[in-house]
Design an enzyme around this catalytic site. Sequence first.
Site, mmCIF file in Angstrom:
data_model
loop_
_atom_site.group_PDB
_atom_site.id
_atom_site.type_symbol
_atom_site.label_atom_id
_atom_site.label_comp_id
_atom_site.label_asym_id
_atom_site.label_seq_id
_atom_site.Cartn_x
_atom_site.Cartn_y
_atom_site.Cartn_z
ATOM 1 N N ILE A 24 68.575 37.794 57.720
ATOM 2 C CA ILE A 24 67.567 36.760 57.455
ATOM 3 C C ILE A 24 67.484 35.756 58.591
ATOM 4 O O ILE A 24 66.410 35.272 58.937
ATOM 5 C CB ILE A 24 67.840 36.083 56.086
ATOM 6 C CG1 ILE A 24 66.619 35.290 55.653
ATOM 7 C CG2 ILE A 24 69.076 35.216 56.116
ATOM 8 C CD1 ILE A 24 66.547 35.029 54.176
ATOM 9 N N LYS A 25 68.620 35.484 59.232
ATOM 10 C CA LYS A 25 68.583 34.446 60.279
ATOM 11 C C LYS A 25 67.763 34.884 61.488
ATOM 12 O O LYS A 25 67.246 34.052 62.220
ATOM 13 C CB LYS A 25 69.984 34.010 60.676
ATOM 14 C CG LYS A 25 70.779 35.030 61.459
ATOM 15 C CD LYS A 25 72.078 34.396 61.931
ATOM 16 C CE LYS A 25 72.775 35.301 62.907
ATOM 17 N NZ LYS A 25 73.822 36.114 62.464
ATOM 18 N N GLY A 26 67.614 36.172 61.696
ATOM 19 C CA GLY A 26 66.660 36.673 62.681
ATOM 20 C C GLY A 26 67.019 36.466 64.129
ATOM 21 O O GLY A 26 68.195 36.394 64.497
#
Length: 264
Positions: free
Chosen positions: A140-142
């Site tokens: 999610i942090k990408g």
Amino acid sequence: MSTRHTPGAAERPSPPSIVRPYGDTTGDGMVQVSFTLPLPHDKRAEGAALQLAKKMGMDPALLVHAKPMGPDFTFFVVYGSVTHLVDTREVVVIEREYPLLAAKEINLAIKRSLRRKLVVVGACIGTDAHTVGIDAILNIKGFAGEKGLEYYREITVVNLGAQVLVPDLVARARAERADAVLVSQVVTQRDAHIHNTGQMSAAFREAYPSGQVPLLVVGGPRFEEGTAGALGVDRIFGRGTTPGEVASYLVHALVPDAPARVAS
Ligand code: B12
């Protein structure tokens, strides 16, 4: 007060087609290369480095850095002039053939068209333990200010992590009914990335009926552009890839009637 005028793109003259490297003055041909020789650091090793540079077309070649790498190796940086010309008209650029979509558009396209979540299974295969790249795409942090695929409401991500064996990857992809399999290969020693990718694609083609193989995507910093077909995969992503590019590609490849808008 005077204002400085910076020419806009339209006013700027187009760059020349034939160019040479630039160091101190335009067209002086200066380049810098670094390499390691399997020699202990001494004067002979330095001479050998300069000999290599000259054979590579650097003349004059200056040794700007030499550092022992243990007792038997030396790392060099050589700076020098080359006479080669580069013709930019002969450069082949592979353009992205799909539009970059916003997360909202991606979620909407999947929901409307597939009417279920799009399932992605990711892993580093072989002995490769470099998970930062695949995590940059999936977590999610990408990466580079973009959220990873886990952020997309309509994408289910199964990240298997490091050193996954190909049979385990195939089994998990089947169990999860994966639409796409995302594999990372960072180590390229002895062409491990090529061998592992070929082995992975062969295993999927053997395990699935023809036409039902999940979309096979590989990524890593040292894949050669344009070699996806030869490696038996659908797409290769290289250095600097962002999650948004991958999500947009997945929609382009897997979602019928995907939007054709090119995000600005
Ligand atoms: C961090 C790192 C490690 C960490 C890894 C930690 C981890 N959990 O990942 C540790 C310390 C464990 C490690 C170990 C080793 N490493 Co290392 N490591 C690096 C390093 C410094 C950075 C790699 C990285 O994280 N890059 C950042 C990410 C974001 O970039 P990326 O991987 O390129 O990913 C991007 C794209 O390529 C793409 N992408 C990547 N994968 C995928 C997958 C898909 C599906 C998609 C769509 C896109 C995509 O998207 C990402 C985002 O843009 C590099 C050197 C370097 N500066 O690159 C060496 C490097 C990769 N390591 C190297 C080596 C040799 C090793 C070891 C063999 C060292 C040793 N003797 O033990 C071991 C091998 C361990 C193993 N079994 O794999 C070499 C590889 C050389 C080669 N020719 O193969 C490098 C290049 C260093 C060097 N110059 O020698 N390493």
